[in-house]
Design an enzyme around this catalytic site. Sequence first.
Site, PDB file in Angstrom:
ATOM      1  CG  ASN A 151     -13.997  14.622  25.254  1.00 38.53           C
ATOM      2  OD1 ASN A 151     -14.352  14.056  25.984  1.00 38.53           O
ATOM      3  ND2 ASN A 151     -14.580  13.790  23.698  1.00 38.53           N
ATOM      4  CE  LYS A 174      -8.287  10.060  36.915  1.00 40.26           C
ATOM      5  NZ  LYS A 174      -8.960  11.744  35.403  1.00 40.26           N
ATOM      6  CD  GLU A 177      -6.699  14.264  36.392  1.00 42.09           C
ATOM      7  OE1 GLU A 177      -6.753  13.854  34.861  1.00 42.09           O
ATOM      8  OE2 GLU A 177      -6.739  13.497  37.094  1.00 42.09           O
ATOM      9  CB  SER A 228      -8.181   6.495  23.995  1.00 43.49           C
ATOM     10  OG  SER A 228      -7.745   5.396  25.050  1.00 43.49           O
ATOM     11  CD  GLU A 249     -18.258   7.774  24.830  1.00 44.52           C
ATOM     12  OE1 GLU A 249     -18.481   6.873  23.869  1.00 44.52           O
ATOM     13  OE2 GLU A 249     -18.798   8.852  25.120  1.00 44.52           O
ATOM     14  CB  CYS A 283     -16.035   9.397  21.122  1.00 47.52           C
ATOM     15  SG  CYS A 283     -17.823   9.878  22.101  1.00 47.52           S
ATOM     16  CD  GLU A 380     -11.554   8.046  18.372  1.00 44.98           C
ATOM     17  OE1 GLU A 380     -10.559   7.563  19.455  1.00 44.98           O
ATOM     18  OE2 GLU A 380     -12.695   8.449  18.972  1.00 44.98           O
TER      19      GLU A 380
HETATM   20  P1  NAD Z   1      -4.912   9.069  27.517  1.00 47.13           P
HETATM   21  O1  NAD Z   1      -4.915   8.665  26.885  1.00 47.13           O
HETATM   22  O2  NAD Z   1      -3.968   9.953  28.038  1.00 47.13           O
HETATM   23  O3  NAD Z   1      -5.959   9.845  28.673  1.00 47.13           O
HETATM   24  C1  NAD Z   1      -7.397   9.292  27.728  1.00 47.13           C
HETATM   25  C2  NAD Z   1      -8.285  10.094  29.013  1.00 47.13           C
HETATM   26  O4  NAD Z   1      -8.206   8.732  29.513  1.00 47.13           O
HETATM   27  C3  NAD Z   1      -8.066  11.355  29.780  1.00 47.13           C
HETATM   28  O5  NAD Z   1      -9.087  11.753  30.405  1.00 47.13           O
HETATM   29  C4  NAD Z   1      -6.897  10.679  31.293  1.00 47.13           C
HETATM   30  O6  NAD Z   1      -7.564  11.394  31.897  1.00 47.13           O
HETATM   31  C5  NAD Z   1      -8.217   8.722  31.092  1.00 47.13           C
HETATM   32  N1  NAD Z   1      -7.222   7.841  31.206  1.00 47.13           N
HETATM   33  C6  NAD Z   1      -6.009   7.311  31.079  1.00 47.13           C
HETATM   34  N2  NAD Z   1      -5.635   6.588  31.834  1.00 47.13           N
HETATM   35  C7  NAD Z   1      -6.059   6.066  32.707  1.00 47.13           C
HETATM   36  C8  NAD Z   1      -6.304   4.942  33.953  1.00 47.13           C
HETATM   37  N3  NAD Z   1      -5.714   4.078  33.627  1.00 47.13           N
HETATM   38  N4  NAD Z   1      -7.934   5.096  34.509  1.00 47.13           N
HETATM   39  C9  NAD Z   1      -8.595   5.872  33.957  1.00 47.13           C
HETATM   40  N5  NAD Z   1      -8.252   6.632  33.547  1.00 47.13           N
HETATM   41  C10 NAD Z   1      -7.341   6.515  32.737  1.00 47.13           C
HETATM   42  O7  NAD Z   1      -5.285  10.284  25.436  1.00 47.13           O
HETATM   43  P2  NAD Z   1      -5.035  12.157  25.615  1.00 47.13           P
HETATM   44  O8  NAD Z   1      -4.596  12.703  25.165  1.00 47.13           O
HETATM   45  O9  NAD Z   1      -6.023  12.479  27.253  1.00 47.13           O
HETATM   46  O10 NAD Z   1      -6.603  11.517  25.018  1.00 47.13           O
HETATM   47  C11 NAD Z   1      -6.804  10.934  23.829  1.00 47.13           C
HETATM   48  C12 NAD Z   1      -6.902  10.059  23.727  1.00 47.13           C
HETATM   49  O11 NAD Z   1      -8.700   9.614  24.299  1.00 47.13           O
HETATM   50  C13 NAD Z   1      -8.387   9.613  21.737  1.00 47.13           C
HETATM   51  O12 NAD Z   1      -7.721   8.843  20.987  1.00 47.13           O
HETATM   52  C14 NAD Z   1      -9.422   9.643  22.498  1.00 47.13           C
HETATM   53  O13 NAD Z   1      -9.493   8.280  21.574  1.00 47.13           O
HETATM   54  C15 NAD Z   1      -9.281   9.603  23.659  1.00 47.13           C
HETATM   55  N6  NAD Z   1     -10.779  10.039  24.306  1.00 47.13           N
HETATM   56  C16 NAD Z   1     -12.087   9.469  24.101  1.00 47.13           C
HETATM   57  C17 NAD Z   1     -13.140  10.625  24.995  1.00 47.13           C
HETATM   58  C18 NAD Z   1     -14.703  10.050  24.189  1.00 47.13           C
HETATM   59  O14 NAD Z   1     -15.289  10.447  24.472  1.00 47.13           O
HETATM   60  N7  NAD Z   1     -14.564   8.781  23.988  1.00 47.13           N
HETATM   61  C19 NAD Z   1     -12.553  11.248  24.867  1.00 47.13           C
HETATM   62  C20 NAD Z   1     -11.423  12.506  25.344  1.00 47.13           C
HETATM   63  C21 NAD Z   1     -10.449  10.949  25.358  1.00 47.13           C
END
Ligand code: NAD
Length: 475
Positions: A151, A174, A177, A228, A249, A283, A380
């Site tokens: 984001n 990492k 992607e 998340s 975070e 977030c 959320e």
């Molecule tokens: P997602 O859950 O697939 O991925 C979210 C993020 O986590 C991605 O950057 C992904 O690369 C990383 N991730 C996922 N599984 C992981 C693992 N096992 N180990 C390490 N990294 C991992 O979901 P999405 O559709 O890409 O994003 C949506 C959700 O992600 C939202 O619900 C939101 O809460 C959360 N999000 C939060 C923030 C934040 O600033 N807190 C930022 C981006 C996304």
Amino acid sequence: MYQDPVLYINGRFITAEGRKTQPITNPATGEVLGQLPHATTEDLDQCLAAAQAAFQQWKRTSPLERSATLRKAGDLLRERVREIARDISLDQGKPLPEAIAETDKSAEHADWHAEEGRRTYGRVIPSRQPDVRQWVQREPVGVCVAFSPWNFPIGQASRKVFAALGNGCTLVIKGPEDSPSGVIALARALHDAGLPAGCLNLVWGVPADISAYLIRSPIVRKVSFTGSTAVGKQVAALAASHMKRMTMELGGHAPVLVFDDADLDAAADMLARFKMRNAGQVCISPSRFFVQRKAYDRFAARFLEVIRSLKVGDGLETGVDMGPLVHERRIAAMEGFMEDVARRKGEVLAGGQRVGTRGTFFAPTVVAGLPADARLMNEEPFGPIASLTSFDSFEDGIRLANALPYGLSSYVFTESLQTATRASNALEAGMVNINHYGSGMAEMPFGGVKDSGIGSEGGSETYDGYLVTKFVTHR
Ligand code: NAD
């Protein structure tokens, strides 16, 4: 035009060279921008070995020298802001001015960490014996691994990278992607600023595979994750099972309390735009709006007026207020929330659906009249959906605001000093914004309580998660 997607390992930028790749897509058009190489297991091992070797040197460099490297990197980010921001708009979708502001803020994080890194003080503890001297010193924790989200592709990575490097740690990151260009630009700035090889390593791949591999390694001493709450809990469990320190975070579902006595027009104007920043994929985005009963109609009318006036489009077009969602999965998530709104007989006051047939655009959306157990009141949204609800007493408002397991950011609008003070004491949140929003600058601690995370990034707290405490006694 879009920069080459690369890995960065032991001071070298590496293209795919036969590795598995995944496409990087422009969410505004669906156009493929490039192919992102996935790190192999050998690549990960090389990163860990390089970070371990570099740590022995980097931790011994003077704070002044490390500070100079970070400052130089900050200057390079400022020099390159146009190209960096354009690439972030291309692969993440946000409007160009937002991408520029994010890059500038990353440069500020470089400066802040450069300065704070020179102030890692210890302390002398008065001894019980006359000839004994005893003191406490703080040392870099060691090799860190970081997982940064899409984001704020350069902003969120900067907090982790500068906090690790500024005090003598080394790291493997990492990046996201879906939107990789920001972290690559950060690595290039640090490389060009003279950061020694191995101090920073950048990889891509299947997130769960990479995090499991890296966190398990005995070389790694610290894990930092932004994303998340659900994924954060998995990553935290893995880190805990290997006794690694962590900064988490995580998600939020920020409550807004608008009291009867607030400057309603100013609050509505400010909140409508702030809510839709980065298409709500933030977030700390205000997402549960609780408006005191007498103020409700006036606030809602003005809020909707601004929401409906927002221009949705390609982030590189002039005058666009809100770009696309980052990927198709977020559209599916928004549609899931809206199906639940329909099932619960909620009122859709604005938007509510996908926009156009090209790209991943979703209309700025406002809903009202949802029961407390509706999905939107609990999960959320991480997208451009706001829900409006009225409340009666102060206690009623606080109860609603504190009802969820999240505790990241919160917003209060009132002209009463007493209400403001009471609310700031009562809200269970890592950040409270009163009559404005002001979180996330380098000099401010950023972090949540409850399910929203562990630790702070930024502020004078920023290095706490990257230092260990050593006690020395000497006769
Ligand atoms: P997602 O859950 O697939 O991925 C979210 C993020 O986590 C991605 O950057 C992904 O690369 C990383 N991730 C996922 N599984 C992981 C693992 N096992 N180990 C390490 N990294 C991992 O979901 P999405 O559709 O890409 O994003 C949506 C959700 O992600 C939202 O619900 C939101 O809460 C959360 N999000 C939060 C923030 C934040 O600033 N807190 C930022 C981006 C996304």
